[in-house]
Design an enzyme around this catalytic site. Sequence first.
Site, PDB file in Angstrom:
ATOM      1  N   ASP A  54      -7.193   3.275   0.840  1.00  0.00           N
ATOM      2  CA  ASP A  54      -8.549   3.824   0.785  1.00  0.00           C
ATOM      3  C   ASP A  54      -8.811   4.607   2.066  1.00  0.00           C
ATOM      4  O   ASP A  54      -7.881   5.113   2.675  1.00  0.00           O
ATOM      5  CB  ASP A  54      -9.570   2.703   0.568  1.00  0.00           C
ATOM      6  N   HIS A  57      -7.457   7.771   1.823  1.00  0.00           N
ATOM      7  CA  HIS A  57      -8.481   8.707   1.351  1.00  0.00           C
ATOM      8  C   HIS A  57      -9.101   9.506   2.476  1.00  0.00           C
ATOM      9  O   HIS A  57     -10.182  10.080   2.310  1.00  0.00           O
ATOM     10  CB  HIS A  57      -9.562   7.938   0.584  1.00  0.00           C
TER      11      HIS A  57
END
Length: 397
Positions: free
Chosen positions: A220, A243
Amino acid sequence: MVLEIILHFLNPNWRSKFCSIKPPVVDISIDVYDVVVQGGAVGDGVTDDSKAFLDVWMKACRGNSPFPVFVMPPGKNFLLNPVIFEGPCRSPKLVVQVLGNIVAPNQTSAWGNIHARHSWIVFSHIDGLTIHGPGQIDAQGHVWWNHFHALRLESCNGVKLSGMRHLNSGRNHISVHNCTDVSISGINITAPESSHNTDGIDISRSTYIRIEDSFIGTGDDCVAINGGTSFVQIINVACGPGHGISVGSLGAKGATEIVEKIHVQNCTFTGTQNGVRIKTWQGGSGFARHITFDQIKFVEVQNPIIIDQYYCNGKHNCKNETSAVEVSDVYYTRIYGTAKHHQNVIKLKCSQEVPCTNIVMNEINIQSINPLRNTTASSYNAYGMSSATTPAVKLIS
């Protein structure tokens, strides 16, 4: 050795300073609290050492030592169930030396009723705390993914965290909440790209945070900056997979949230889903402003630059609302590298009702990994100026 480490934390130039004084005089009373010696911790990776840790912590934190050092010795694997190391402590300076490794239990039953707190290791209400490696914190996240944070700093001020490896958190590897003056440096955070919600560092309701000289590769956000946060510096961080570095998401469920004075510099993104991103929900309020991304390198990043005021956590057809978190004063400078695709490597999706303002883009060159494709950009309701930018970005002046 312990004395030298402590002196270094107090003043990195202590050696030259003291050596210039003849004779050198050092009057520092240091008490070492060893979890094996004083607490009887086993460190075999099987025996639960939680009680030993908490017993020794109480001695170090609540004792009369002017400079306590809480030590987890090398060559050991300490199994800990969920624990909270609580303050306030008597000493204004407390050092935690993680020389061995800390591992989480690999069975969900070990967490008991901890679900309400959602954290494994918590340091709470402690000022002047230093946590230093080179040990390792392994949360064995394949059991906990999407559930539990590994290391949480809560209501702590003047914290230094450095020199450790953080592996496989169940959710955020490091959470910083309601803290002031936190320095994180020289750390290595890793989790599989397929792991869910395993943010590297998650910051909320905190101010004066510095993250530098570190590697973060997870499933993430490498760093997530949430509401109530200001004066954050992220310098010389390598990110990937993951991310990217995200401001937000902000404004979910109509919340009013503010983020300001964020500076990201000299960072590299390799194979990440996103690069530098600002994401807000429709219907929220507040602002995200005075944000700088400078000297950024992309290597095969899917979405290098994004402002998304229609964020809705992966859902489509997000509804346009009459209110939104205002995004303004965002500066992108000296950014270059490659994108995995060629279309919309710069995407600015601003609110119809609350447009982005004073977006400045300068010296940007993002190329596709396919040399036969020219990259493109898209912009909606974004006001500002751009120069020397490839691809060209059409901002409203």
